[in-house]
Write a protein that holds these residues in place. Structure first.
Motif, PDB file in Angstrom:
ATOM      1  N   THR A 168      72.280  31.391  77.232  1.00  7.30           N
ATOM      2  CA  THR A 168      71.451  32.503  77.709  1.00  7.30           C
ATOM      3  C   THR A 168      70.185  32.010  78.423  1.00  7.30           C
ATOM      4  N   ASP A 185      77.795  36.601  79.849  1.00  3.93           N
ATOM      5  CA  ASP A 185      77.062  35.912  78.778  1.00  3.93           C
ATOM      6  C   ASP A 185      77.483  36.492  77.432  1.00  3.93           C
ATOM      7  N   ARG A 232      68.876  34.341  70.379  1.00  5.38           N
ATOM      8  CA  ARG A 232      70.340  34.261  70.428  1.00  5.38           C
ATOM      9  C   ARG A 232      70.939  35.614  70.770  1.00  5.38           C
ATOM     10  N   THR A 233      72.095  35.561  71.416  1.00  2.92           N
ATOM     11  CA  THR A 233      72.737  36.794  71.884  1.00  2.92           C
ATOM     12  C   THR A 233      73.452  37.513  70.741  1.00  2.92           C
TER      13      THR A 233
HETATM   14 MG   LIG Z   1      73.192  33.684  74.119  1.00  2.00          MG
END
Ligand SMILES: [Mg+2]
Ligand SMILES: Nc1nc2c(ncn2[C@@H]2O[C@H](COP(=O)(O)OP(=O)(O)OP(=O)(O)O)[C@@H](O)[C@H]2O)c(=O)[nH]1
Length: 292
Positions: free
Chosen positions: A17, A89, A61-62
Protein backbone atom coordinates in the motif's frame (compact mmCIF):
# COMPACT_ATOMS: atom_id res chain seq x y z
CA UNK A 1 -5.14 2.40 -25.80
CA UNK A 2 -3.90 -0.91 -24.35
CA UNK A 3 -5.15 -1.86 -20.93
CA UNK A 4 -2.44 -3.28 -18.75
CA UNK A 5 -3.12 -4.89 -15.45
CA UNK A 6 -0.37 -5.20 -12.88
CA UNK A 7 -0.77 -7.42 -9.85
CA UNK A 8 0.84 -6.64 -6.54
CA UNK A 9 1.41 -9.83 -4.61
CA UNK A 10 2.69 -9.96 -1.06
CA UNK A 11 1.82 -11.16 2.39
CA UNK A 12 0.58 -8.91 5.18
CA UNK A 13 2.86 -5.99 6.07
CA UNK A 14 5.01 -6.38 2.95
CA UNK A 15 4.81 -2.73 1.86
CA UNK A 16 2.30 -2.87 -1.03
CA UNK A 17 0.00 0.00 0.00
CA UNK A 18 2.76 2.47 0.87
CA UNK A 19 4.45 1.67 -2.43
CA UNK A 20 1.24 2.45 -4.35
CA UNK A 21 1.03 5.89 -2.74
CA UNK A 22 4.63 6.69 -3.57
CA UNK A 23 4.13 5.31 -7.11
CA UNK A 24 1.24 7.76 -7.55
CA UNK A 25 3.44 10.72 -6.54
CA UNK A 26 6.01 9.70 -9.16
CA UNK A 27 3.30 9.19 -11.77
CA UNK A 28 2.31 12.84 -11.24
CA UNK A 29 5.76 13.97 -12.39
CA UNK A 30 5.82 14.44 -16.18
CA UNK A 31 9.49 13.36 -16.27
CA UNK A 32 8.76 9.92 -14.81
CA UNK A 33 9.03 6.74 -16.87
CA UNK A 34 5.24 6.44 -16.61
CA UNK A 35 3.34 9.71 -16.27
CA UNK A 36 -0.35 9.97 -15.41
CA UNK A 37 -2.49 11.73 -17.98
CA UNK A 38 -5.54 12.12 -15.74
CA UNK A 39 -6.78 11.49 -12.23
CA UNK A 40 -7.47 7.95 -11.06
CA UNK A 41 -11.11 7.07 -10.38
CA UNK A 42 -10.45 6.17 -6.79
CA UNK A 43 -8.35 9.27 -6.07
CA UNK A 44 -9.57 9.53 -2.44
CA UNK A 45 -8.11 6.16 -1.63
CA UNK A 46 -4.61 7.10 -2.85
CA UNK A 47 -4.79 10.56 -1.27
CA UNK A 48 -5.70 9.05 2.09
CA UNK A 49 -2.72 6.71 2.04
CA UNK A 50 -0.50 9.57 1.00
CA UNK A 51 -1.72 11.79 3.82
CA UNK A 52 -0.25 9.37 6.37
CA UNK A 53 3.18 9.51 4.78
CA UNK A 54 3.07 13.28 4.37
CA UNK A 55 2.40 13.56 8.10
CA UNK A 56 5.58 11.60 8.84
CA UNK A 57 4.14 8.11 9.29
CA UNK A 58 3.21 5.13 7.17
CA UNK A 59 -0.18 4.14 5.83
CA UNK A 60 -1.87 1.52 8.00
CA UNK A 61 -2.35 -2.08 6.89
CA UNK A 62 -5.17 -2.72 4.46
CA UNK A 63 -8.50 -3.97 5.74
CA UNK A 64 -9.28 -7.51 4.54
CA UNK A 65 -12.63 -6.29 3.20
CA UNK A 66 -11.09 -3.42 1.22
CA UNK A 67 -11.30 -3.73 -2.57
CA UNK A 68 -9.48 -0.74 -3.93
CA UNK A 69 -7.54 -0.44 -7.13
CA UNK A 70 -5.51 2.40 -8.56
CA UNK A 71 -6.73 2.85 -12.14
CA UNK A 72 -5.06 5.46 -14.27
CA UNK A 73 -4.17 6.51 -17.77
CA UNK A 74 -0.43 6.65 -18.38
CA UNK A 75 1.97 7.62 -21.08
CA UNK A 76 5.55 6.46 -21.43
CA UNK A 77 8.48 8.86 -21.05
CA UNK A 78 8.58 10.04 -24.67
CA UNK A 79 4.82 9.75 -25.23
CA UNK A 80 5.38 6.83 -27.58
CA UNK A 81 3.17 4.44 -25.70
CA UNK A 82 -0.05 4.85 -23.75
CA UNK A 83 -1.71 2.52 -21.33
CA UNK A 84 -4.61 2.29 -19.04
CA UNK A 85 -3.18 0.73 -15.90
CA UNK A 86 -5.02 -1.14 -13.17
CA UNK A 87 -3.24 -1.91 -9.90
CA UNK A 88 -5.46 -3.66 -7.34
CA UNK A 89 -4.45 -3.30 -3.68
CA UNK A 90 -5.69 -6.23 -1.64
CA UNK A 91 -4.80 -7.13 1.91
CA UNK A 92 -1.81 -9.45 2.26
CA UNK A 93 -3.94 -11.48 4.63
CA UNK A 94 -5.83 -12.72 1.58
CA UNK A 95 -2.63 -13.80 -0.20
CA UNK A 96 -1.55 -15.50 3.00
CA UNK A 97 -4.82 -17.44 3.23
CA UNK A 98 -4.62 -18.43 -0.43
CA UNK A 99 -1.24 -20.08 0.20
CA UNK A 100 -2.49 -21.84 3.32
CA UNK A 101 -5.40 -23.24 1.32
CA UNK A 102 -3.18 -24.04 -1.67
CA UNK A 103 -5.50 -22.28 -4.12
CA UNK A 104 -6.57 -18.84 -5.22
CA UNK A 105 -10.19 -17.68 -5.38
CA UNK A 106 -11.46 -17.79 -8.98
CA UNK A 107 -11.79 -13.98 -9.25
CA UNK A 108 -8.09 -13.63 -8.49
CA UNK A 109 -7.16 -16.38 -10.90
CA UNK A 110 -8.94 -14.31 -13.51
CA UNK A 111 -7.10 -11.16 -12.44
CA UNK A 112 -3.77 -12.93 -12.62
CA UNK A 113 -4.53 -14.36 -16.03
CA UNK A 114 -5.26 -10.83 -17.27
CA UNK A 115 -2.06 -9.45 -15.75
CA UNK A 116 0.64 -8.04 -17.98
CA UNK A 117 3.14 -7.76 -15.16
CA UNK A 118 3.54 -8.78 -11.54
CA UNK A 119 5.28 -7.34 -8.52
CA UNK A 120 6.12 -9.57 -5.56
CA UNK A 121 6.71 -7.79 -2.27
CA UNK A 122 8.75 -8.88 0.72
CA UNK A 123 9.66 -6.52 3.54
CA UNK A 124 12.85 -6.22 5.53
CA UNK A 125 12.40 -6.85 9.27
CA UNK A 126 8.67 -7.38 9.22
CA UNK A 127 7.35 -9.01 12.39
CA UNK A 128 5.02 -10.99 10.18
CA UNK A 129 7.88 -12.69 8.28
CA UNK A 130 8.22 -16.33 9.21
CA UNK A 131 11.82 -17.42 9.00
CA UNK A 132 12.71 -20.71 7.41
CA UNK A 133 12.73 -23.51 9.91
CA UNK A 134 15.81 -25.63 10.27
CA UNK A 135 15.29 -29.32 10.99
CA UNK A 136 16.17 -29.03 14.68
CA UNK A 137 13.77 -26.14 15.33
CA UNK A 138 11.09 -27.78 13.22
CA UNK A 139 11.14 -31.02 15.15
CA UNK A 140 11.10 -29.12 18.46
CA UNK A 141 8.10 -27.12 17.28
CA UNK A 142 6.35 -30.23 15.99
CA UNK A 143 6.85 -31.86 19.36
CA UNK A 144 5.01 -28.94 20.93
CA UNK A 145 1.91 -29.66 18.89
CA UNK A 146 -0.91 -30.62 21.17
CA UNK A 147 0.83 -29.24 24.28
CA UNK A 148 -1.67 -26.46 24.53
CA UNK A 149 0.99 -23.79 23.84
CA UNK A 150 -1.04 -21.82 21.29
CA UNK A 151 1.64 -19.39 20.21
CA UNK A 152 4.27 -22.10 19.58
CA UNK A 153 1.71 -24.30 17.92
CA UNK A 154 0.67 -21.49 15.62
CA UNK A 155 4.33 -20.98 14.73
CA UNK A 156 4.71 -24.67 13.88
CA UNK A 157 1.69 -24.51 11.59
CA UNK A 158 2.69 -21.28 9.89
CA UNK A 159 4.04 -21.54 6.35
CA UNK A 160 7.42 -19.82 6.15
CA UNK A 161 7.75 -16.61 4.15
CA UNK A 162 9.97 -18.25 1.54
CA UNK A 163 7.41 -20.98 0.90
CA UNK A 164 4.79 -18.25 0.44
CA UNK A 165 7.04 -16.48 -2.05
CA UNK A 166 7.52 -19.73 -4.01
CA UNK A 167 3.77 -20.29 -4.03
CA UNK A 168 3.19 -16.83 -5.56
CA UNK A 169 5.44 -17.86 -8.44
CA UNK A 170 3.44 -21.09 -8.82
CA UNK A 171 0.16 -19.13 -8.97
CA UNK A 172 1.66 -16.93 -11.67
CA UNK A 173 2.95 -19.95 -13.62
CA UNK A 174 -0.59 -21.25 -13.82
CA UNK A 175 -2.15 -17.99 -14.91
CA UNK A 176 0.00 -15.23 -16.37
CA UNK A 177 0.79 -15.24 -20.08
CA UNK A 178 3.09 -12.78 -21.80
CA UNK A 179 1.41 -9.95 -23.65
CA UNK A 180 4.34 -9.75 -26.04
CA UNK A 181 5.71 -12.45 -28.31
CA UNK A 182 9.12 -10.84 -28.00
CA UNK A 183 9.62 -11.41 -24.33
CA UNK A 184 8.81 -13.52 -21.32
CA UNK A 185 6.44 -12.42 -18.58
CA UNK A 186 8.21 -10.15 -16.15
CA UNK A 187 8.12 -10.35 -12.38
CA UNK A 188 9.70 -7.62 -10.28
CA UNK A 189 10.63 -8.63 -6.75
CA UNK A 190 10.54 -5.61 -4.46
CA UNK A 191 12.41 -5.81 -1.17
CA UNK A 192 10.75 -2.99 0.77
CA UNK A 193 11.81 -0.94 3.83
CA UNK A 194 15.40 -1.27 2.57
CA UNK A 195 16.28 1.71 4.79
CA UNK A 196 16.07 -0.61 7.82
CA UNK A 197 19.03 -2.72 6.68
CA UNK A 198 22.54 -2.31 8.04
CA UNK A 199 24.95 -0.77 5.49
CA UNK A 200 26.98 -3.97 4.96
CA UNK A 201 23.94 -6.10 4.08
CA UNK A 202 22.42 -3.27 2.04
CA UNK A 203 25.62 -2.95 -0.02
CA UNK A 204 25.23 -6.54 -1.25
CA UNK A 205 21.99 -5.73 -3.03
CA UNK A 206 18.46 -7.13 -3.11
CA UNK A 207 19.20 -10.46 -4.82
CA UNK A 208 21.97 -11.26 -2.31
CA UNK A 209 19.51 -10.38 0.46
CA UNK A 210 16.93 -12.81 -0.95
CA UNK A 211 19.57 -15.52 -1.40
CA UNK A 212 20.58 -15.22 2.24
CA UNK A 213 17.14 -14.84 3.83
CA UNK A 214 15.01 -16.91 1.47
CA UNK A 215 17.31 -19.38 -0.35
CA UNK A 216 14.44 -21.60 -1.46
CA UNK A 217 12.81 -18.66 -3.22
CA UNK A 218 16.15 -17.59 -4.79
CA UNK A 219 16.48 -21.11 -6.22
CA UNK A 220 12.87 -21.09 -7.44
CA UNK A 221 13.49 -17.84 -9.30
CA UNK A 222 16.53 -19.27 -11.03
CA UNK A 223 14.54 -22.33 -12.15
CA UNK A 224 11.47 -20.47 -13.40
CA UNK A 225 12.55 -20.23 -17.03
CA UNK A 226 9.24 -18.90 -18.34
CA UNK A 227 9.70 -15.63 -16.42
CA UNK A 228 12.17 -12.82 -16.39
CA UNK A 229 12.89 -11.51 -12.89
CA UNK A 230 14.32 -8.21 -11.63
CA UNK A 231 15.13 -7.39 -8.02
CA UNK A 232 14.60 -3.94 -6.54
CA UNK A 233 15.58 -2.44 -3.20
CA UNK A 234 12.85 -0.01 -2.23
CA UNK A 235 12.31 2.57 0.49
CA UNK A 236 9.25 4.78 0.27
CA UNK A 237 10.73 7.43 2.51
CA UNK A 238 14.47 6.70 2.55
CA UNK A 239 14.45 6.33 6.36
CA UNK A 240 12.10 5.50 9.18
CA UNK A 241 10.19 8.59 10.37
CA UNK A 242 8.44 6.52 13.03
CA UNK A 243 11.60 5.80 15.05
CA UNK A 244 13.89 8.60 13.90
CA UNK A 245 12.62 12.07 14.91
CA UNK A 246 15.42 13.89 13.11
CA UNK A 247 14.62 12.03 9.90
CA UNK A 248 10.93 12.80 10.37
CA UNK A 249 11.74 16.56 10.45
CA UNK A 250 13.78 16.24 7.26
CA UNK A 251 10.95 14.31 5.63
CA UNK A 252 8.32 16.87 6.61
CA UNK A 253 10.45 19.61 5.06
CA UNK A 254 11.11 17.78 1.80
CA UNK A 255 9.36 17.72 -1.53
CA UNK A 256 7.80 14.31 -1.39
CA UNK A 257 8.62 13.43 -4.99
CA UNK A 258 12.32 13.59 -4.08
CA UNK A 259 12.24 11.25 -1.06
CA UNK A 260 12.81 7.50 -0.99
CA UNK A 261 14.46 5.41 -3.64
CA UNK A 262 14.20 2.44 -5.95
CA UNK A 263 17.55 0.73 -6.54
CA UNK A 264 18.77 -2.11 -8.72
CA UNK A 265 22.12 -3.84 -8.65
CA UNK A 266 23.25 -5.44 -11.88
CA UNK A 267 26.65 -7.07 -11.46
CA UNK A 268 28.57 -4.59 -9.33
CA UNK A 269 26.76 -1.56 -10.76
CA UNK A 270 23.92 0.13 -8.92
CA UNK A 271 21.22 2.27 -10.43
CA UNK A 272 19.17 4.46 -8.14
CA UNK A 273 16.14 6.61 -8.77
CA UNK A 274 13.39 8.53 -6.99
CA UNK A 275 11.08 7.53 -9.84
CA UNK A 276 8.82 4.85 -8.36
CA UNK A 277 7.24 4.01 -11.70
CA UNK A 278 10.34 2.20 -13.01
CA UNK A 279 9.59 -1.31 -11.67
CA UNK A 280 6.03 -1.31 -13.01
CA UNK A 281 7.20 0.19 -16.32
CA UNK A 282 9.71 -2.66 -16.62
CA UNK A 283 7.13 -5.39 -15.93
CA UNK A 284 4.73 -4.07 -18.57
CA UNK A 285 7.44 -3.36 -21.15
CA UNK A 286 7.03 0.44 -21.03
CA UNK A 287 10.57 1.13 -19.82
CA UNK A 288 11.83 1.90 -23.29
CA UNK A 289 13.53 -1.49 -23.69
CA UNK A 290 10.98 -2.78 -26.18
CA UNK A 291 11.05 -1.80 -29.83
CA UNK A 292 7.70 -0.92 -31.30
MG1 LIG B 1 -1.99 -2.86 2.27
N1 LIG C 1 11.11 1.89 7.33
C1 LIG C 1 10.22 1.65 6.39
N2 LIG C 1 9.08 1.01 6.71
C2 LIG C 1 8.20 0.75 5.72
C3 LIG C 1 8.40 1.13 4.38
N3 LIG C 1 7.34 0.71 3.64
C4 LIG C 1 6.49 0.10 4.49
N4 LIG C 1 7.02 0.12 5.76
C5 LIG C 1 6.44 -0.47 6.97
O1 LIG C 1 5.69 -1.60 6.60
C6 LIG C 1 4.38 -1.50 7.12
C7 LIG C 1 3.43 -2.19 6.20
O2 LIG C 1 3.33 -1.50 4.97
P1 LIG C 1 2.02 -1.61 4.05
O3 LIG C 1 2.29 -0.78 2.85
O4 LIG C 1 0.82 -1.31 4.85
O5 LIG C 1 2.06 -3.15 3.71
P2 LIG C 1 0.93 -4.00 2.94
O6 LIG C 1 1.70 -5.01 2.14
O7 LIG C 1 0.01 -3.10 2.21
O8 LIG C 1 0.21 -4.71 4.15
P3 LIG C 1 -1.29 -5.34 4.14
O9 LIG C 1 -2.20 -4.23 3.80
O10 LIG C 1 -1.41 -5.89 5.52
O11 LIG C 1 -1.27 -6.42 3.11
C8 LIG C 1 4.15 0.00 7.29
O12 LIG C 1 3.19 0.26 8.27
C9 LIG C 1 5.52 0.49 7.71
O13 LIG C 1 5.71 0.27 9.09
C10 LIG C 1 9.62 1.82 4.07
O14 LIG C 1 9.92 2.19 2.93
N5 LIG C 1 10.48 2.06 5.11
Amino acid sequence: MTTRRVVLIGGPDSGKTNFIARFWVSALQPSSMLAASGSPDDIRYVEEILAHILQGGFAPRTDTTSEHALELELSSENDEDFASLIIPDVSGELWHDAVQLGELPQTWMNQLSEATGALIFVRVQSDVNVSRLDWVTSSELMALQGDGNDEEQEKANEVSTQVNLCEYVRFLEHTMRSASVERKCRIAVLVTAWDLLDPVTAAQGPFAYIEKEYPLFAGRVQDADEFEFAFYAVSVTGGDPVVDEEFKDTLLNSDFETVGYVKRKIGEAWSESTDFTTAIAWTIGMDGSETK
